[in-house]
Enzyme design. Structure first.
Site, mmCIF file in Angstrom:
data_model
loop_
_atom_site.group_PDB
_atom_site.id
_atom_site.type_symbol
_atom_site.label_atom_id
_atom_site.label_comp_id
_atom_site.label_asym_id
_atom_site.label_seq_id
_atom_site.Cartn_x
_atom_site.Cartn_y
_atom_site.Cartn_z
ATOM 1 N N ASP A 1 3.187 35.212 -1.862
ATOM 2 C CA ASP A 1 3.443 36.302 -2.815
ATOM 3 C C ASP A 1 2.219 37.212 -2.957
ATOM 4 O O ASP A 1 1.110 36.870 -2.540
ATOM 5 C CB ASP A 1 3.814 35.677 -4.172
ATOM 6 N N ASP B 1 13.312 40.687 -6.818
ATOM 7 C CA ASP B 1 13.455 39.710 -7.901
ATOM 8 C C ASP B 1 14.760 39.923 -8.646
ATOM 9 O O ASP B 1 15.118 39.118 -9.498
ATOM 10 C CB ASP B 1 12.285 39.832 -8.890
#
Ligand code: GLA
Length: 684
Positions: A444, A506
């Site tokens: 990430d 997301d």
């Protein structure tokens, strides 16, 4: 005057032609859909362009490396100077070096400014993609300050009408922007330090005759994407890194190479552009076993658990996951030292002793004992001010003396240009990969960059991340990596040479995902598009959607589940298991071949995967119908001469002619407001 010399590259569907006048750079004569072999310009370009009024006597058409200050008045490919001098540049000689049958290397010299450049142009016959990159050297005496260096520069025809690019934000990636092209310059810039949510480094241009041109920059940092009108009515499209002031200062003898620009085009429009890009991305990827294996069904812990890891419950989750067909268990954020929220722990890459008193091995062994792979979330480039790492090495954070450290999501960014920082990160990650059977990293990067060094380190930071990934992959070649950046903030053709999946967003709300995935598929193939079944209520939007719809929208991508399985009803669990089984049955068809996307009026969007003789057709309705009778769905890619067996959701329905389905369309049955239907069309 001797006849002009031309150079030509052909792929199956594209052609690039340059004219080589002596004493200057190659001129762009053609970039577009395939011309027949031997179709060359009838005459030298300048012989067809009488001098217009009030113009320089020496006509300067678009070259592969347009200069500045010496008669080309458009945007140059280079802006650079040595202490204010040598700012005016033009190619004085070209040497062409053919490399194999598909690549030309143009060695361009500038004998006055002493700034040679090499432009490499490869037109890949297998993917119809023209890959351009530029290497610039400083062979003069002083430091060369480079302000701009295009990776590549391609012409667009006079009838180029509109450009589709993509904007967005966290939770809302790939928002399509359609702009008309005019005589104004069209330009988008990203200065966030990574690829970014709000400025995808690519676009598609459509011409009046339906021809489409696509370009994307293989780069995970700042960039410029610009289309400019030229005096002859053509346009030129440039992409390259956006450079901060002073970011590139080449010492005498030093050189710089740009990222690659991937360009393609098709007379058949944007779907063919997407298909070429899919092939090009597939060709760039480096799979552990040399080729892609079936994309395993994920169970990701993030939205089901966030930071509240409970080892016993996670083991139960893994057991329940294995029972419904999950193949890879990815332990997301929350597992490492003092990581109980997003305000601590980044940098301390060892298991949290409170949540995992015996380390991660018991959970990892449990997962692998169930026959699944174990994956782990990391965010290596980041640093929490509340971490042991920061307390030990506060100077490892990117900073500028005298300026405040600007945190985002409570975190700072590590300076990956320092070898001790990459060594530390490599050591920590390697220790996890060695001691646990970790087959997968979700990598990430959850913030934009700021205070990037006293001298701007943006591009070196990107190279630092690539190098760290490459080092990990060299040491652990069987590990796959997922690129994530607050969802889809680092989706590009550069990082994919080190990674194997993108977390597209997301936002797992299935209605929102339809648009996000459509934008993604314009540039990237479906097998690397992480798409999960989330909870209802969707955490990012608060909307509720049925299981069939959520699972249906996720099915064509790299399928996963991201919810607490304990909260599903028995019926939902059964339905999810059925969808996983269906995904496994069909993934080899969704993940190979070509993709066509389209929409009919009345809120239906569709994508067809495969080849015209055998297609999976995925139809999504995102809103209730406004029509009494449903619109037909036209499938122009079908073979008009053949009959097709058409079945829906596994049941045999009818035979129809390809011509009918292409011209009139597939009759659509009614669908509820949010629904997915899967059709199969097979030529008899
Ligand atoms: C980012 C990712 C999410 C999740 C969180 C963890 O937002 O996109 O999928 O991994 O970080 O903090």
């Amino acid at each position: 005057m001797p006849p002009p010399e031309y150079l030509c590259l052909h792929s199956r569907n594209c052609t690039a032609i340059w004219e080589l006048p002596p004493g200057e750079g190659p001129l762009w004569r053609y970039w577009g859909p395939r011309l027949p072999d031997g179709a060359m310009p009838p005459a030298a370009l300048r012989s067809q362009r009488p001098e217009p009024s009030f113009s320089l006597h020496f006509d300067q058409p678009l070259s592969v490396f347009p200069g500045v200050g010496l008669g080309w008045f458009g945007a140059s490919a280079l802006l650079a100077h040595r202490g204010g001098g040598d700012w005016a540049q033009a190619t004085t000689a070209t040497r062409v070096e053919p490399v194999g049958s598909d690549t030309l290397r143009f060695h361009l010299s500038d004998d006055v400014a002493h700034i040679p450049a090499i432009i490499t142009a490869r037109l890949d016959p297998a993917t119809d993609t023209l890959t351009l990159s530029t290497t610039l050297s400083n062979v003069g005496d002083g430091v060369l300050d480079v302000q701009w260096l295009a990776a590549g520069n391609v012409p667009l025809p006079e009838d180029a009408q509109s450009v589709r690019s993509f904007s967005g934000r966290h939770n809302s990636e790939f928002v399509a922007l359609d702009d008309a092209l005019s005589r104004s310059t069209w330009r988008r810039e990203n200065r966030r330090g990574l690829t970014s949510h709000d400025c995808f480094p690519g676009a598609v241009v459509t011409c009046a005759d339906g021809t489409a041109f696509g370009a994307q920059l293989a780069w995970s940092g700042n960039h410029v994407n610009q289309i400019e009108w030229c005096d002859d009515g053509r346009r030129h499209w440039q992409m390259g890194e956006w450079l901060a002031p002073g970011e590139v200062r080449l010492a005498p003898g030093a050189s710089i190479t740009t990222p690659e620009l991937l360009a393609t085009c098709s007379a058949e429009g944007a779907n063919s552009v997407a298909q070429a890009f899919h092939k090009a991305i597939r060709a760039r990827m480096k799979w552990p076993k040399g080729e892609m294996t079936p994309r395993k069904v994920h169970l990701n812990t993030w939205e089901g658990w966030y930071f509240a890891h409970d080892q016993a419950a996670l083991k139960d989750l893994a057991t329940a996951g294995a029972a419904i067909g999950i193949e890879r268990f990815v332990l997301d954020d929350g597992w490492f030292h003092r990581r109980n929220g997003d305000d601590a722990g980044l940098g301390d890459w060892w298991a949290d002793a409170g949540k995992y008193p015996d380390g991660l091995a018991p959970l990892a062994d449990h997962v692998t004992g169930l026959g699944m792979e174990f994956g782990l979330w990391v965010e290596p480039e980041m640093l929490s001010p509340d971490s042991d790492l920061y307390r030990a090495h506060p100077d490892w954070a990117l900073s500028i003396a005298g300026r405040p450290l600007l945190a985002a999501r409570n975190q700072l960014v590590l300076d990956l240009t320092r070898p001790e920082v990459s060594d530390y990160l490599f050591g920590r990650i390697a220790a996890l990969l060695e001691t646990l059977r970790v087959a997968y990293l979700k990598w990430d990067h959850n913030r934009d960059l700021s205070t990037v060094g006293a001298q701007a380190l943006y591009r070196r930071q990107v190279h630092g991340a690539y190098a760290l990934m490459a080092r990990i992959r060299a040491a652990f070649p069987m590990v796959e990596i997922e690129a994530c950046a607050g969802g889809g903030g680092r989706i590009d053709a550069g990082i994919i040479t080190h990674t194997h999946r993108f977390w597209a967003s997301d936002c797992i709300d299935a209605v929102s995902r339809v648009a996000i995935q459509r934008g993604f598929l314009q540039f990237m193939p479906p097998e690397i598009m992480g798409s999960h079944v989330g909870a209802s209520l969707a955490h990012s939007t608060g909307r509720m959607q049925g299981m069939a719809f959520r699972a249906g929208v996720a099915t064509p991508g790299h399928f996963g589940v991201e919810l607490d399985l304990r909260k599903l009803t028995e019926a939902e669990t059964t339905e999810l298991a059925q969808n996983i089984a269906r995904y496994k049955r069909l993934r080899h068809r969704f993940h190979r071949g070509r993709v066509w996307q389209g929409e009919t009026p009345d809120h239906i969007v569709w994508q067809a995967h495969g080849e015209p003789a055998s297609l999976l057709l995925h139809v999504t309705r995102t809103q209730p119908t406004t029509q009494r009778h449903q619109p037909h769905l036209r499938l122009p890619m079908l073979d008009r001469a053949r009959q097709y067996r058409v079945s829906r959701d596994g049941a045999e329905t009818f035979m129809a002619s390809g011509a009918w389905l292409a011209s009139v369309g597939l009759p659509m049955p009614p669908m509820p407001g949010e629904d997915v239907m899967l059709w199969e069309l097979t030529a008899a």
